[in-house]
Design a protein around this motif. Structure first.
Motif, short mmCIF file in Angstrom:
data_model
loop_
_atom_site.label_atom_id
_atom_site.label_comp_id
_atom_site.label_asym_id
_atom_site.label_seq_id
_atom_site.Cartn_x
_atom_site.Cartn_y
_atom_site.Cartn_z
N ASN A 141 85.59 59.95 -53.72
CA ASN A 141 85.87 58.95 -54.76
C ASN A 141 84.59 58.32 -55.33
OD1 ASN A 141 88.69 59.29 -54.22
ND2 ASN A 141 88.46 57.90 -52.48
N VAL A 142 83.50 59.03 -55.30
CA VAL A 142 82.24 58.51 -55.82
C VAL A 142 81.65 59.53 -56.79
CG1 VAL A 142 80.90 59.45 -53.89
CG2 VAL A 142 79.97 57.58 -55.25
N LYS A 143 81.09 59.03 -57.88
CA LYS A 143 80.45 59.92 -58.85
C LYS A 143 79.07 60.33 -58.34
CE LYS A 143 82.81 57.96 -62.88
NZ LYS A 143 82.64 57.28 -64.19
N ALA A 144 78.70 61.56 -58.62
CA ALA A 144 77.44 62.09 -58.11
C ALA A 144 76.23 61.35 -58.66
CB ALA A 144 77.33 63.58 -58.45
N ASP A 145 76.39 60.65 -59.78
CA ASP A 145 75.26 59.92 -60.36
C ASP A 145 75.28 58.44 -60.01
OD1 ASP A 145 77.42 59.18 -61.87
OD2 ASP A 145 76.52 59.62 -63.81
N ASP A 146 76.19 58.02 -59.12
CA ASP A 146 76.23 56.62 -58.70
C ASP A 146 75.30 56.46 -57.50
OD1 ASP A 146 76.80 54.03 -57.97
OD2 ASP A 146 78.97 54.22 -58.19
N ALA A 147 74.01 56.32 -57.79
CA ALA A 147 72.99 56.29 -56.74
C ALA A 147 73.18 55.11 -55.79
CB ALA A 147 71.60 56.24 -57.37
N ALA A 148 73.57 53.95 -56.32
CA ALA A 148 73.74 52.76 -55.47
C ALA A 148 74.86 52.95 -54.47
CB ALA A 148 74.01 51.54 -56.35
N ALA A 149 75.97 53.54 -54.90
CA ALA A 149 77.10 53.75 -54.01
C ALA A 149 76.76 54.79 -52.93
CB ALA A 149 78.32 54.20 -54.80
N ILE A 150 76.08 55.85 -53.33
CA ILE A 150 75.71 56.90 -52.38
C ILE A 150 74.73 56.37 -51.35
CG2 ILE A 150 74.51 59.11 -52.16
CD1 ILE A 150 75.72 59.88 -54.89
N GLU A 151 73.78 55.56 -51.79
CA GLU A 151 72.82 54.97 -50.86
C GLU A 151 73.52 54.04 -49.87
OE1 GLU A 151 68.74 52.22 -50.81
OE2 GLU A 151 69.66 52.82 -52.73
N ALA A 152 74.47 53.24 -50.36
CA ALA A 152 75.21 52.33 -49.48
C ALA A 152 76.01 53.11 -48.44
CB ALA A 152 76.13 51.44 -50.31
N LYS A 179 84.28 53.80 -53.48
CA LYS A 179 84.61 53.52 -54.88
C LYS A 179 83.39 53.00 -55.63
CE LYS A 179 89.46 52.54 -53.86
NZ LYS A 179 90.56 51.52 -53.89
N ASN A 180 82.58 52.20 -54.93
CA ASN A 180 81.32 51.71 -55.47
C ASN A 180 80.50 51.17 -54.31
OD1 ASN A 180 82.09 48.82 -55.12
ND2 ASN A 180 83.56 49.31 -56.76
N ALA A 181 79.33 50.61 -54.60
CA ALA A 181 78.45 50.14 -53.54
C ALA A 181 79.01 48.95 -52.77
CB ALA A 181 77.08 49.78 -54.13
N GLU A 182 80.02 48.30 -53.33
CA GLU A 182 80.62 47.13 -52.69
C GLU A 182 81.96 47.44 -52.02
OE1 GLU A 182 78.85 44.32 -52.68
OE2 GLU A 182 77.32 45.39 -53.83
N SER A 183 82.39 48.69 -52.12
CA SER A 183 83.71 49.05 -51.60
C SER A 183 83.64 50.36 -50.83
CB SER A 183 84.72 49.16 -52.75
OG SER A 183 86.01 49.48 -52.26
N ILE A 184 83.26 50.25 -49.57
CA ILE A 184 83.13 51.42 -48.69
C ILE A 184 84.22 51.35 -47.63
CG2 ILE A 184 81.65 52.62 -47.05
CD1 ILE A 184 79.26 51.27 -48.45
N SER A 212 80.45 46.21 -48.64
CA SER A 212 79.10 46.67 -48.97
C SER A 212 78.39 47.15 -47.70
CB SER A 212 78.30 45.55 -49.62
OG SER A 212 78.01 44.55 -48.66
N ALA A 213 77.16 47.62 -47.87
CA ALA A 213 76.37 48.06 -46.72
C ALA A 213 75.55 46.94 -46.12
CB ALA A 213 75.44 49.21 -47.14
N ASP A 214 75.70 45.73 -46.64
CA ASP A 214 75.00 44.58 -46.05
C ASP A 214 75.44 44.37 -44.60
OD1 ASP A 214 73.77 44.16 -48.46
OD2 ASP A 214 75.16 42.60 -49.12
N HIS A 259 68.33 58.45 -46.49
CA HIS A 259 67.90 57.42 -47.43
C HIS A 259 68.85 57.28 -48.62
CE1 HIS A 259 64.28 57.49 -45.08
NE2 HIS A 259 64.02 58.73 -45.42
N GLY A 260 69.90 58.10 -48.62
CA GLY A 260 70.86 58.05 -49.71
C GLY A 260 70.43 58.86 -50.92
N GLN A 261 69.51 59.79 -50.72
CA GLN A 261 69.01 60.62 -51.81
C GLN A 261 69.66 62.00 -51.77
OE1 GLN A 261 64.94 60.52 -50.56
NE2 GLN A 261 64.44 58.72 -51.77
N VAL A 262 70.10 62.47 -52.93
CA VAL A 262 70.59 63.85 -53.03
C VAL A 262 69.37 64.76 -53.02
CG1 VAL A 262 71.75 65.53 -54.50
CG2 VAL A 262 72.67 63.21 -54.30
#
Length: 223
Positions: free
Chosen positions: A137-148, A170-175, A189-191, A119-122
């Motif tokens: 390349n993702v910050k541990a507190d970037d929940a949206a990116a980790i979920e994606a 890098k972010n939720a839109e760049s995987i 993105s994960a769309d 579910h993208g949850q730590v």
């Protein structure tokens, strides 16, 4: 005589009710039916002894006085446990049914791996589960990116996931997915994750080191 019998009947019923109430109180407060076993089911990664202990239920405890809701709440705090139900299995067993988190990836926070579920949850610190993919390349507190990133991993077919070495998020839109033999697939993105997963499977069968499936209907080869 019949009138006397009718008069005695309510009194007998009342006495019976009182006796049953007294018996119920005695059974509730005096441990005539005791806990003899605590059985844990469904635990693969979680320590079964730790789960049993976390219930707070002791062998010898009165079965009728077991608080199953409180026991389940306690077990829910055990690492790896996502869902849990605690129930009585008469006459003397407490059954703990555990559903564990399914790890799909992990991120590193100052060198410490943090396990991520589907579910993208730590859900666990200090663990790098077998088969989990590293999200770089993702910050541990970037929940949206980790979920994606987790959604992308879950969408991949098993034979494709086996080839995946790591993901750059890098972010939720760049995987970006990095596979063996230095092959990369840019998702964006994960769309439309299922469509992108199928496009990824197809392009990995073709020549070319770098592909873009951000529009899964028209995969493109990077020059």
């Amino acid at each position: 005589m019949k009138k006397n019998s009718r008069r005695r009947l309510p009194a007998l019923i009342a006495a019976l009710v009182v006796l049953l109430a007294i018996a119920g109180i005695c059974v509730y407060f005096i441990p005539l039916v005791k806990v003899k076993n605590i059985e844990v089911h469904g635990a693969t990664n979680a320590d079964t002894a730790q789960v049993a202990e976390a219930t707070g239920i002791s062998v010898g405890e009165n079965m009728l006085r077991v608080d199953s809701a409180a026991a389940a709440k306690n077990v829910a705090s055990v690492p790896w446990v996502e869902k849990v139900t605690v129930s009585r299995s008469w006459p003397s067993t407490i059954t703990v049914d555990v559903t564990e988190h399914q790890p799909v990836g992990y991120v590193k926070d100052k060198g410490t791996p943090l396990a991520v579920n589907e579910h993208g949850q730590v859900f666990l610190s200090g663990a790098q589960p077998e088969g989990a993919v590293e999200f770089r390349n993702v910050k541990a507190d970037d929940a949206a990116a980790i979920e994606a990133a987790a959604q992308a991993v879950v969408a991949l077919q098993p034979q494709v996931r086996e080839q995946l070495e790591y993901m750059s998020v890098k972010n939720a839109e760049s995987i970006e997915l990095h596979f063996r033999e230095d092959r990369t697939v840019f998702w964006g993105s994960a769309d439309r994750a299922r469509e992108k997963a199928e496009a990824t499977r197809v392009v990995l069968l073709r020549d070319g080191a770098e592909w873009n499936v951000s529009n899964p209907a028209i995969p493109t080869l990077k020059s």
